[in-house]
Enzyme design. Structure first.
Site, PDB file in Angstrom:
ATOM      1  N   CYS A 132      -0.363   7.460  -4.641  1.00  7.15           N
ATOM      2  CA  CYS A 132      -0.693   6.868  -3.590  1.00  7.15           C
ATOM      3  C   CYS A 132      -0.504   7.576  -2.055  1.00  7.15           C
ATOM      4  O   CYS A 132      -1.147   7.246  -1.289  1.00  7.15           O
ATOM      5  CB  CYS A 132      -0.300   5.314  -3.453  1.00  7.15           C
ATOM      6  N   GLU A 152       1.959  -2.894  -1.959  1.00  9.58           N
ATOM      7  CA  GLU A 152       2.116  -1.370  -1.655  1.00  9.58           C
ATOM      8  C   GLU A 152       0.654  -0.862  -2.362  1.00  9.58           C
ATOM      9  O   GLU A 152       0.781  -0.678  -3.498  1.00  9.58           O
ATOM     10  CB  GLU A 152       3.116  -0.748  -2.228  1.00  9.58           C
TER      11      GLU A 152
END
Ligand code: UN1
Length: 498
Positions: free
Chosen positions: A283, A249
């Protein structure tokens, strides 16, 4: 809240190690933590293997009970752990508490899951045969977690891996080992109540080089890593070289398309939270605002005011909405990006260092609002800082194209009340991201969905939905309960024994 008190509650103040941990709030030293030595790694892997071999035999709903107990510890220590998150990574207290809540939520999810690790039965083409799929524990899992979500992202992996029957080795960011140590102590309490003394969670503390031998070890069944694209590429290559499994990720470059029919009041609030929250260090942070030209002036005017006045300061103080950047490097990278934006035709508002006198060793900034005519190179890059690029569009198709025209593919959203636009955005030719939202910002996802993204984001999925399958191995079983041995595909293979 007094930092010393927070540290004392988890017995973290004593220090005595070589890794210096500083708070981004004022640059003060919080503790010196014992680092894991490279020589210890083999033993850590061995312990994780040993624990796995025992743990995989414990029935899954019982494994869920351990996570239920861990969730209870988190509930009981939410305030303390939330404050420690704030102290160590600088996000505001509300977000520190939210992070612990995210851990509690995934624990609840995992407890339910521990009774739902379902396989399939499959119709066999042969008479008197049955086919099924079964799921089994995978092995030791390595979790490499980032500074910006020091405990929640780890917990997505951990809670699932534990109910799936795995053991976990945790390599937290070297910037946030204290929250990891505190979390380990809470898990140990849960283990004690569970009446087990297994090494189901092993910590590896130190800089990123320490992770390398673990990533390369064939004894690690899954490497789950969250962080930058460069880190992800290095991990993916090492794991692929041994044909191992990785779950990545990585960076996001998340956009919002703001259309003429949008509810502007909702949109402005969503922009503020997703662009400024966690000081632009999620993120999922909103980095690109693609706004219809009819709204451009009024939206810019409102955002400009918000950017000028948003309360930046000590994240422990209730009125603060934006804390410091994690460190000087992050500040320097922000300045470089803003300079580049300027040289690529952007107009920059904000972005300068503030509160320098009060906090000479910390990096507080005014968030930066950057207007761009087009999506230039710097806009296509993820800079982990509060920079919002605002780009006008005229035609919806161009906006869609712009949204997808970046190397990353994590999160995205559209604000519209036009059903055609909304559905197109969610369709096969719409957003190419792992997360695509309507009338909600790109950040702040719930744990129930699969979290992750495409392209350079790494294609991994963590957290909810059927993500648990990453932490187990699948076996296909065919059982013959007939008195014949028919072959699949109608093949005859008759032999006579002499
Ligand atoms: C991250 O920044 O790595 O959706 C995770 C969100 C949070 C998780 C962010 N639930 O913003």
């Amino acid at each position: 809240m007094d930092p010393q008190e927070v540290l004392q509650r988890f017995k973290l103040h004593s220090g005595g190690g070589t890794l210096r941990v500083v708070s981004p709030i004022d640059g003060s030293e919080l503790s010196r933590v014992q680092e894991t030595s490279p020589q210890e790694l083999a033993q850590i892997i061995e312990k994780a293997e040993h624990a796995f071999k025992k743990w995989r035999l414990v029935p899954a709903p019982k494994r869920g009970e351990l996570i239920r107990l861990f969730g209870e510890e988190l509930r009981a220590h939410k305030e303390d752990l939330g404050a420690l998150v704030t102290l160590e990574c600088g996000k505001i207290l509300q977000e520190g508490l939210g992070e612990v809540q995210e851990m509690i939520d995934i624990c609840d999810f995992a407890v339910g899951l521990s009774r739902q690790l379902y396989g399939l039965t499959i119709a066999s083409e042969r008479p008197g045969h049955r086919m099924m799929e079964t799921w089994h524990p995978l092995g030791p899992v390595l979790v490499i977690s980032p500074f910006n979500f020091p405990v929640a992202v780890w917990c997505w992996n951990f809670a699932l891996a534990i109910v799936c029957g795995d053991s976990v080795i945790w390599k937290p960011s070297e910037k946030t080992p204290l929250t990891a140590l505190a979390t380990l102590s809470l898990f140990e309490k849960a283990l004690k109540k569970f009446n087990a003394s297994l090494d189901l969670l092993l910590l590896v503390v130190g800089d990123s080089d320490l992770g390398k031998p673990l990533v390369e070890s064939p004894k690690i069944s899954l490497v789950s890593a969250t962080g930058s694209v460069s880190m992800g590429k290095a991990v993916a290559q090492s794991v692929a070289a041994r044909l191992g499994k990785s779950l990545l990720e990585l960076s996001g470059n998340n956009a919002m398309i703001l259309t003429p029919s949008a509810d502007l009041e909702l949109a402005i609030r969503a922009i503020a939270f997703s662009a400024l929250g966690t000081t632009g260090q999620r993120c999922t942070t909103l980095r690109r605002l693609i706004v219809h030209k009819s709204l451009y002036d009024q939206v810019l005017k409102r955002l400009s005011q918000i950017y000028k006045h948003v309360p930046v300061g000590n994240p422990m103080e209730v009125k603060t909405l934006m804390g410091p950047l994690i460190d000087q490097r992050s500040f320097d990278e922000m300045q470089v990006a803003l300079k580049e934006a300027g040289s690529q035709g952007g107009h920059v508002q904000g972005g300068e260092r503030i509160l320098e006198e009060k906090y000479p060793k910390a990096y507080y900034v005014r968030p930066a609002l950057v207007t761009m005519k087009t999506q230039t190179e710097i806009v296509r890059k993820e800079t982990f800082a509060p920079i919002l690029y605002v780009i006008p569009y005229e035609d919806f198709e161009d906006a869609l194209k712009m949204q997808n025209d970046v190397p990353q593919g994590l999160s995205s959203c559209i604000f519209t009340n036009d059903i055609r636009e909304a559905e197109t955005f969610l369709s096969a030719r719409g957003s190419d991201c792992g997360i695509a939202n309507v009338n909600i910002g790109p950040s702040g996802a719930e744990i129930g969905g699969a979290f992750g993204g495409e392209k350079e984001t790494g294609s991994g999925r963590e957290s909810g939905s059927d993500v648990w399958k990453n932490y187990m191995r699948r076996a296909t079983n065919t059982i013959n309960y007939s008195k014949e041995l028919p072959l699949a595909q109608g093949i005859h293979f008759d032999m006579e024994e002499k």
